[in-house]
Design a protein around this motif. Structure first.
Motif, short mmCIF file in Angstrom:
data_model
loop_
_atom_site.label_atom_id
_atom_site.label_comp_id
_atom_site.label_asym_id
_atom_site.label_seq_id
_atom_site.Cartn_x
_atom_site.Cartn_y
_atom_site.Cartn_z
N PHE A 62 0.87 -1.17 0.00
CA PHE A 62 0.00 0.00 0.00
C PHE A 62 0.91 1.23 0.00
O PHE A 62 1.66 1.45 0.95
CB PHE A 62 -0.88 -0.03 1.25
CG PHE A 62 -1.85 1.09 1.35
CD1 PHE A 62 -2.98 1.14 0.57
CD2 PHE A 62 -1.62 2.11 2.27
CE1 PHE A 62 -3.88 2.17 0.68
CE2 PHE A 62 -2.52 3.16 2.38
CZ PHE A 62 -3.66 3.19 1.59
N VAL A 63 0.90 2.01 -1.09
CA VAL A 63 1.83 3.12 -1.27
C VAL A 63 1.06 4.44 -1.35
O VAL A 63 0.15 4.58 -2.18
CB VAL A 63 2.68 2.94 -2.55
CG1 VAL A 63 3.61 4.13 -2.74
CG2 VAL A 63 3.47 1.65 -2.49
N VAL A 64 1.44 5.38 -0.49
CA VAL A 64 0.88 6.73 -0.49
C VAL A 64 2.02 7.67 -0.87
O VAL A 64 3.06 7.67 -0.22
CB VAL A 64 0.31 7.11 0.88
CG1 VAL A 64 -0.24 8.53 0.86
CG2 VAL A 64 -0.73 6.12 1.34
N ASN A 65 1.84 8.45 -1.91
CA ASN A 65 2.89 9.36 -2.38
C ASN A 65 2.46 10.81 -2.14
O ASN A 65 1.68 11.37 -2.89
CB ASN A 65 3.15 9.12 -3.87
CG ASN A 65 4.26 10.00 -4.40
OD1 ASN A 65 4.91 10.72 -3.66
ND2 ASN A 65 4.49 9.93 -5.70
N HIS A 66 3.00 11.40 -1.08
CA HIS A 66 2.73 12.81 -0.78
C HIS A 66 3.98 13.64 -1.06
O HIS A 66 4.46 14.39 -0.21
CB HIS A 66 2.27 12.99 0.66
CG HIS A 66 0.85 12.61 0.87
ND1 HIS A 66 -0.19 13.40 0.48
CD2 HIS A 66 0.30 11.51 1.41
CE1 HIS A 66 -1.33 12.82 0.76
NE2 HIS A 66 -1.05 11.65 1.33
N THR A 67 4.55 13.45 -2.26
CA THR A 67 5.69 14.25 -2.71
C THR A 67 5.30 14.92 -4.02
O THR A 67 4.21 14.69 -4.53
CB THR A 67 6.94 13.38 -2.96
OG1 THR A 67 6.73 12.60 -4.14
CG2 THR A 67 7.25 12.48 -1.78
N GLY A 68 6.19 15.69 -4.57
CA GLY A 68 5.96 16.30 -5.87
C GLY A 68 6.53 15.47 -7.01
O GLY A 68 6.60 15.93 -8.15
#
Length: 97
Positions: free
Chosen positions: A54-60
């Motif tokens: 489960f991957v959450v990407n909170h980057t740009g």
């Protein structure tokens, strides 16, 4: 006074050699892989072929998913876009720069 072109080129090369190199930049923000948060991530993160990643990407930046655990072979052509959440089955690693 005439200065040979070769002398000017050497002077310019010397000045450029003394200029500091820009350091590699990590992505700003964070990535969550299952329950682990990585702040300002950069590089390869093994997923160890988990049944579910489960991957959450909170980057740009985009996060790329690979088949192997070292981000070196067979890019799976799956991407976690900035601000998105994805679930992967049997993936080996994630790379973000």
């Amino acid at each position: 006074m005439r200065v040979p072109i070769a002398a000017m080129a050497l002077t310019a090369a010397g000045v450029m050699a003394m200029a500091p190199l820009a350091p590699a930049q990590a992505a700003t923000g964070y990535v969550v892989i299952n329950d682990t948060r990585y702040d300002d991530p950069s590089g390869c993160y093994p997923l160890n072929h988990l049944d579910r990643a489960f991957v959450v990407n909170h980057t740009g930046e985009r996060a790329y998913i690979y088949h192997d655990p070292a981000c070196t072979r067979r890019f799976l052509a799956e991407v976690v876009p900035p601000g998105d959440t994805e679930v992967f089955w049997g993936a080996g690693s994630l790379r973000i720069d």
